[in-house]
Scaffold this motif. Structure first.
Motif, mmCIF file in Angstrom:
data_model
loop_
_atom_site.group_PDB
_atom_site.id
_atom_site.type_symbol
_atom_site.label_atom_id
_atom_site.label_comp_id
_atom_site.label_asym_id
_atom_site.label_seq_id
_atom_site.Cartn_x
_atom_site.Cartn_y
_atom_site.Cartn_z
ATOM 1 N N ARG A 234 0.838 -1.195 0.000
ATOM 2 C CA ARG A 234 0.000 0.000 0.000
ATOM 3 C C ARG A 234 0.881 1.256 0.000
ATOM 4 O O ARG A 234 1.605 1.507 0.969
ATOM 5 C CB ARG A 234 -0.928 -0.006 1.204
ATOM 6 N N SER A 235 0.788 2.040 -1.044
ATOM 7 C CA SER A 235 1.647 3.223 -1.176
ATOM 8 C C SER A 235 1.305 4.289 -0.135
ATOM 9 O O SER A 235 2.192 4.951 0.400
ATOM 10 C CB SER A 235 1.524 3.813 -2.582
ATOM 11 N N ARG A 236 0.009 4.454 0.162
ATOM 12 C CA ARG A 236 -0.372 5.479 1.151
ATOM 13 C C ARG A 236 0.065 5.067 2.552
ATOM 14 O O ARG A 236 0.415 5.918 3.371
ATOM 15 C CB ARG A 236 -1.873 5.722 1.109
ATOM 16 N N LEU A 237 0.085 3.776 2.835
ATOM 17 C CA LEU A 237 0.585 3.313 4.126
ATOM 18 C C LEU A 237 2.078 3.610 4.248
ATOM 19 O O LEU A 237 2.553 4.025 5.306
ATOM 20 C CB LEU A 237 0.318 1.817 4.287
ATOM 21 N N ARG A 238 2.826 3.406 3.158
ATOM 22 C CA ARG A 238 4.255 3.763 3.168
ATOM 23 C C ARG A 238 4.437 5.249 3.446
ATOM 24 O O ARG A 238 5.305 5.634 4.223
ATOM 25 C CB ARG A 238 4.897 3.420 1.819
ATOM 26 N N ARG A 239 3.609 6.058 2.801
ATOM 27 C CA ARG A 239 3.749 7.513 2.968
ATOM 28 C C ARG A 239 3.485 7.936 4.403
ATOM 29 O O ARG A 239 4.248 8.714 4.979
ATOM 30 C CB ARG A 239 2.779 8.223 2.016
ATOM 31 N N PHE A 240 2.418 7.413 5.003
ATOM 32 C CA PHE A 240 2.078 7.833 6.367
ATOM 33 C C PHE A 240 3.090 7.303 7.384
ATOM 34 O O PHE A 240 3.393 7.990 8.371
ATOM 35 C CB PHE A 240 0.664 7.392 6.722
ATOM 36 N N LEU A 241 3.621 6.101 7.178
ATOM 37 C CA LEU A 241 4.656 5.591 8.078
ATOM 38 C C LEU A 241 5.914 6.450 7.988
ATOM 39 O O LEU A 241 6.547 6.758 9.007
ATOM 40 C CB LEU A 241 4.983 4.136 7.728
ATOM 41 N N PHE A 242 6.271 6.847 6.775
ATOM 42 C CA PHE A 242 7.456 7.680 6.583
ATOM 43 C C PHE A 242 7.262 9.057 7.223
ATOM 44 O O PHE A 242 8.146 9.548 7.940
ATOM 45 C CB PHE A 242 7.751 7.825 5.092
ATOM 46 N N LEU A 243 6.099 9.688 6.993
ATOM 47 C CA LEU A 243 5.840 11.017 7.558
ATOM 48 C C LEU A 243 5.782 10.963 9.083
ATOM 49 O O LEU A 243 6.267 11.882 9.766
ATOM 50 C CB LEU A 243 4.533 11.577 6.996
ATOM 51 N N ALA A 244 5.197 9.899 9.625
ATOM 52 C CA ALA A 244 5.141 9.755 11.084
ATOM 53 C C ALA A 244 6.543 9.617 11.667
ATOM 54 O O ALA A 244 6.855 10.200 12.717
ATOM 55 C CB ALA A 244 4.282 8.550 11.458
ATOM 56 N N THR A 245 7.403 8.864 10.994
ATOM 57 C CA THR A 245 8.783 8.699 11.472
ATOM 58 C C THR A 245 9.551 10.009 11.395
ATOM 59 O O THR A 245 10.320 10.345 12.306
ATOM 60 C CB THR A 245 9.500 7.613 10.650
ATOM 61 N N MET A 246 9.369 10.763 10.332
ATOM 62 C CA MET A 246 10.024 12.068 10.211
ATOM 63 C C MET A 246 9.600 13.001 11.343
ATOM 64 O O MET A 246 10.417 13.724 11.914
ATOM 65 C CB MET A 246 9.690 12.693 8.858
ATOM 66 N N SER A 247 8.317 12.955 11.675
ATOM 67 C CA SER A 247 7.820 13.779 12.784
ATOM 68 C C SER A 247 8.424 13.330 14.112
ATOM 69 O O SER A 247 8.774 14.157 14.964
ATOM 70 C CB SER A 247 6.295 13.695 12.851
ATOM 71 N N LEU A 248 8.585 12.013 14.313
ATOM 72 C CA LEU A 248 9.186 11.501 15.552
ATOM 73 C C LEU A 248 10.652 11.901 15.671
ATOM 74 O O LEU A 248 11.124 12.227 16.762
ATOM 75 C CB LEU A 248 9.057 9.973 15.591
ATOM 76 N N VAL A 249 11.372 11.862 14.563
ATOM 77 C CA VAL A 249 12.790 12.235 14.590
ATOM 78 C C VAL A 249 12.954 13.690 15.013
ATOM 79 O O VAL A 249 13.933 14.059 15.672
ATOM 80 C CB VAL A 249 13.432 11.979 13.207
ATOM 81 N N VAL A 250 11.985 14.528 14.663
ATOM 82 C CA VAL A 250 12.059 15.951 15.018
ATOM 83 C C VAL A 250 11.555 16.206 16.432
ATOM 84 O O VAL A 250 12.152 17.000 17.181
ATOM 85 C CB VAL A 250 11.251 16.789 14.009
ATOM 86 N N ASN A 251 10.463 15.530 16.839
ATOM 87 C CA ASN A 251 9.770 15.893 18.078
ATOM 88 C C ASN A 251 9.934 14.908 19.224
ATOM 89 O O ASN A 251 9.692 15.268 20.370
ATOM 90 C CB ASN A 251 8.264 16.045 17.790
ATOM 91 N N ASN A 252 10.314 13.667 18.927
ATOM 92 C CA ASN A 252 10.396 12.649 19.972
ATOM 93 C C ASN A 252 11.852 12.487 20.436
ATOM 94 O O ASN A 252 12.731 12.180 19.609
ATOM 95 C CB ASN A 252 9.850 11.322 19.439
ATOM 96 N N PRO A 253 12.150 12.660 21.727
ATOM 97 C CA PRO A 253 13.550 12.586 22.202
ATOM 98 C C PRO A 253 14.195 11.226 21.946
ATOM 99 O O PRO A 253 15.380 11.161 21.600
ATOM 100 C CB PRO A 253 13.431 12.872 23.701
ATOM 101 N N GLU A 254 13.423 10.129 22.114
ATOM 102 C CA GLU A 254 14.003 8.795 21.940
ATOM 103 C C GLU A 254 14.370 8.535 20.474
ATOM 104 O O GLU A 254 15.472 8.051 20.183
ATOM 105 C CB GLU A 254 13.021 7.726 22.420
ATOM 106 N N PHE A 255 13.480 8.845 19.578
ATOM 107 C CA PHE A 255 13.761 8.638 18.158
ATOM 108 C C PHE A 255 14.846 9.597 17.670
ATOM 109 O O PHE A 255 15.647 9.239 16.807
ATOM 110 C CB PHE A 255 12.484 8.814 17.331
#
Length: 308
Positions: A234-255
């Motif tokens: 699913r291409s949209r699932l790939r997109r949302f997983l990628f965007l969520a990870t990018m947001s975690l790298v910026v905002n989540n201390p552990e990631f």
């Protein structure tokens, strides 16, 4: 046969042979609550696409008629810029006006409006504008249509996102996933809408395979190609997983700590580190959903070499 000819009969035989050998995947049926999210997020994608298209056309319109407007308002879709385009879009309308006239116009449609300096700067750039002065009535007619499309898209986006929030609140483990700092309702709704019930996945790797994020290698004889992401999912699932990870790298201390360690200590390329963290996010999501437990940042810290 080994001939290069192709026919419907050969296609049917190939499909039957693949099914006989077990080269197929079963359809994942989702419950109604997840189907609602999928429909709403698909609707949201259409609305966002229309909104972006309208904003691009507004930028083009400003480039032609009033390019100096960006010296006053950096963002054309900001409230001050949109209000100015509604009230006095062309420089010729501003040439005979005074600052208090501009401020009065802003007050009529804005609760918090730009000040006197903005008004004076707007009049100053309007008097020396290099924008076109031909067919202004037609340009204003076009602008009115663009603003109508912009208002409609913004209204629809607010409505569909409200529906997404309501649908998300009816999923039991969704609130626990939202406790992860950096995960937004929209990104989570996109993941759940495309993947369905995460508790049905046996492992995070199954979610990655469903999204087409598992690794694949192209090889023939002695030649071996690069190992790449298969993108068979699913291409949209790939997109949302990628965007969520990018947001975690910026905002989540552990990631953020894991990403920093991957790049600076392990000398990974940034994108490779991001894709590795996508897999970690998938495993965390599936683990929380299956065990129905809350997110524990300490567990992720223990896995981090920096914390160790």
């Amino acid at each position: 046969d080994n001939s290069q000819s192709k026919s419907d009969k050969k296609d049917a035989l190939v499909i039957a042979d693949m099914v006989k050998n077990g080269y197929y995947s079963e359809v994942r049926y989702t419950s109604e609550s997840f189907e609602k999210l999928r429909v709403l997020m698909s609707n949201r994608d259409v609305v966002v696409k229309r909104l972006v298209s309208t904003i691009n056309q507004l930028n083009r319109w400003v480039d032609i008629v009033f390019p100096e407007l960006r010296q006053v308002f950096k963002d054309i879709k900001g409230k001050g810029a949109i209000a100015t385009l509604r009230l006095f879009p062309t420089p010729t309308e501003l040439e005979t006006m005074q600052p208090h006239d501009v401020i009065t116009g802003w007050k009529s449609i804005m609760k918090r409006q730009p000040g006197l300096k903005k008004a004076m700067l707007l009049l100053q750039v309007a008097r020396r504008s290099v924008g076109t002065r031909q067919a202004l009535d037609e340009y204003k007619f076009h602008l009115n249509q663009l603003l109508e499309e912009y208002d409609l898209a913004v209204t629809q986006l607010v409505r569909v996102e409200k529906q997404v929030t309501e649908a998300l609140n009816k999923i039991p483990f969704a609130m626990k996933l939202l406790t992860i700092k950096g995960i937004s309702e929209i990104s989570l709704a996109g993941i759940l809408g495309e993947a369905g019930d995460l508790s049905n996945f046996s492992h995070g790797n199954s979610l990655l395979r469903h999204a087409g994020l598992h690794l694949a290698e192209a090889s023939s004889g002695k030649w071996k190609g690069q190992i790449v992401i298969s993108k068979r999912g699913r291409s949209r699932l790939r997109r949302f997983l990628f965007l969520a990870t990018m947001s975690l790298v910026v905002n989540n201390p552990e990631f953020k700590a894991l990403h920093t360690h991957n790049v600076k200590v392990k000398k990974m390329k940034k994108m490779k580190s991001i894709m590795k963290l996508v897999g970690k996010l998938a495993r965390i999501f599936v683990g929380i959903s299956r065990r129905n437990e809350s997110y524990c940042a300490d567990k992720l810290k223990l896995l981090s070499p920096i914390a160790a």
